[in-house]
Design a protein around this motif. Structure first.
Motif, PDB file in Angstrom:
ATOM      1  N   HIS A  42       0.816  -1.216   0.000  1.00 21.93           N
ATOM      2  CA  HIS A  42       0.000   0.000   0.000  1.00 21.93           C
ATOM      3  C   HIS A  42       0.852   1.269   0.000  1.00 21.93           C
ATOM      4  O   HIS A  42       0.433   2.316  -0.490  1.00 21.93           O
ATOM      5  N   ASN A  43       2.079   1.173   0.544  1.00 23.27           N
ATOM      6  CA  ASN A  43       2.957   2.342   0.619  1.00 23.27           C
ATOM      7  C   ASN A  43       3.933   2.423  -0.542  1.00 23.27           C
ATOM      8  O   ASN A  43       4.856   3.245  -0.541  1.00 23.27           O
ATOM      9  N   HIS A  68      -1.056  -2.435  -6.598  1.00 19.46           N
ATOM     10  CA  HIS A  68      -1.076  -2.267  -5.144  1.00 19.46           C
ATOM     11  C   HIS A  68      -1.984  -3.271  -4.433  1.00 19.46           C
ATOM     12  O   HIS A  68      -3.109  -3.531  -4.868  1.00 19.46           O
ATOM     13  N   GLN A  74      -5.610  -1.207   6.128  1.00 16.89           N
ATOM     14  CA  GLN A  74      -4.804  -0.243   5.372  1.00 16.89           C
ATOM     15  C   GLN A  74      -5.652   0.491   4.339  1.00 16.89           C
ATOM     16  O   GLN A  74      -5.463   1.685   4.101  1.00 16.89           O
TER      17      GLN A  74
END
Length: 299
Positions: A42-43, A68, A74
């Motif tokens: 996710h980052n 992603h 999240q």
């Protein structure tokens, strides 16, 4: 609940992709899904090791375009919400936990503690399964492009003479659907070459011969092995028919198909001969159908 064998899960996922006949080469037409992307957290951090294989295969199987992946929590932290009814995939997280040296038989570190490795799974979702994420998490599928590829009248007449019901629309997929007995093709203008179009059509036409009222070969794809065998027959038939028509078959694609099917069917060395025999029957059926049409017109 039974404990997940993560290594078996990964192996089964990869084998399913091979058996389903979805090797990741580029299609000979424009538009549709661009293929599964390299998996990212996710980052934006890239996954490593077995997670790459597992998530890539899942994305390829389900048709996800986004790179992603993230947990339910999240997604919420990013302002998104997993769509109702969506199924998660699994990623593997590796870590260590500490125990006092006198509680374990392992080798202790300088601080008198033993660090024990472990693996656990996380339930993750692709961004395509999640609503309201920032725009950068989504990938817009490529739109079909008009490349100006023109049909060959003589070849078109040949395929028409087979009697097959061939339809075309802007849907960027080529397939034969037994339930409707129709072949669907993307528009020829969206193909990179005229060769790619007629080679693809030849493949689908070979599937068409397997219907119950023709060579009765398909049997509704009762299992993965039957599906893989049918794909092998169609691709060999594609090569044979293209050679007959004077069209260069896509041998690089055909070789990839054949290699995948042989692996999927556990390296059955007799399979290639069985499939070649069925492929020849399919091509003979097609040629006989066109010959009958020509004779009928002459009469």
């Amino acid at each position: 609940m039974a404990k997940l064998d993560i290594h078996q899960h990964v192996t089964d996922t990869i084998i399913a992709q091979i058996e389903a006949g979805t090797p990741p080469w580029r299609t000979p037409w424009t538009g549709g899904e661009g293929g599964a992307a390299f998996p990212l957290r996710h980052n934006g951090e890239a996954y490593r090791g077995i997670n790459i294989l597992m998530l890539w295969a899942t994305a390829h199987e389900r048709g996800y375009n986004s790179a992603h992946w993230m947990t339910f929590k999240q997604a919420m932290e990013l302002g998104g919400m997993v769509k109702k009814g969506e199924k998660c995939a699994r990623s593997v997280f590796y870590g260590t936990f500490e125990k006092a040296a006198d509680q374990t038989e392992g080798k202790s570190e300088d601080d008198g503690k033993t660090r024990i490795p472990y693996a656990k799974t996380n339930n993750v979702f692709n961004a395509d399964q999640i609503e309201n994420l920032p725009a950068e998490f989504y990938i817009t599928p490529e739109q079909p492009r008009d490349l100006g590829t023109e049909a060959n009248a003589e070849l078109d007449a040949f395929f028409t003479d087979t009697g097959a019901d061939i339809i075309s629309s802007d849907e960027a997929r080529a397939y034969y659907r037994p339930a409707t007995d129709k072949i669907h093709m993307p528009p020829i203008r969206t193909f990179h070459s005229v060769t790619g179009y007629y080679s693809t059509l030849s493949h689908e036409l070979c599937h068409w011969t397997g219907a119950s009222n023709r060579l009765d070969r398909i049997k509704k794809f009762q299992n993965r092995e039957a599906y893989a065998f049918e794909e092998l027959v169609a691709e060999i038939g594609n090569c044979l028919l293209c050679l007959h028509l004077g069209v260069t078959p896509q041998f690089d694609q055909s070789a990839a198909y054949i290699e995948s099917w042989l692996k999927a069917l556990k390296d059955d060395k007799g399979l290639i001969f069985k499939a070649a025999s069925e492929a020849q029957r399919a091509v003979d059926f097609i040629l006989a159908a066109t010959d009958a049409t020509e004779h009928g017109e002459a009469a």
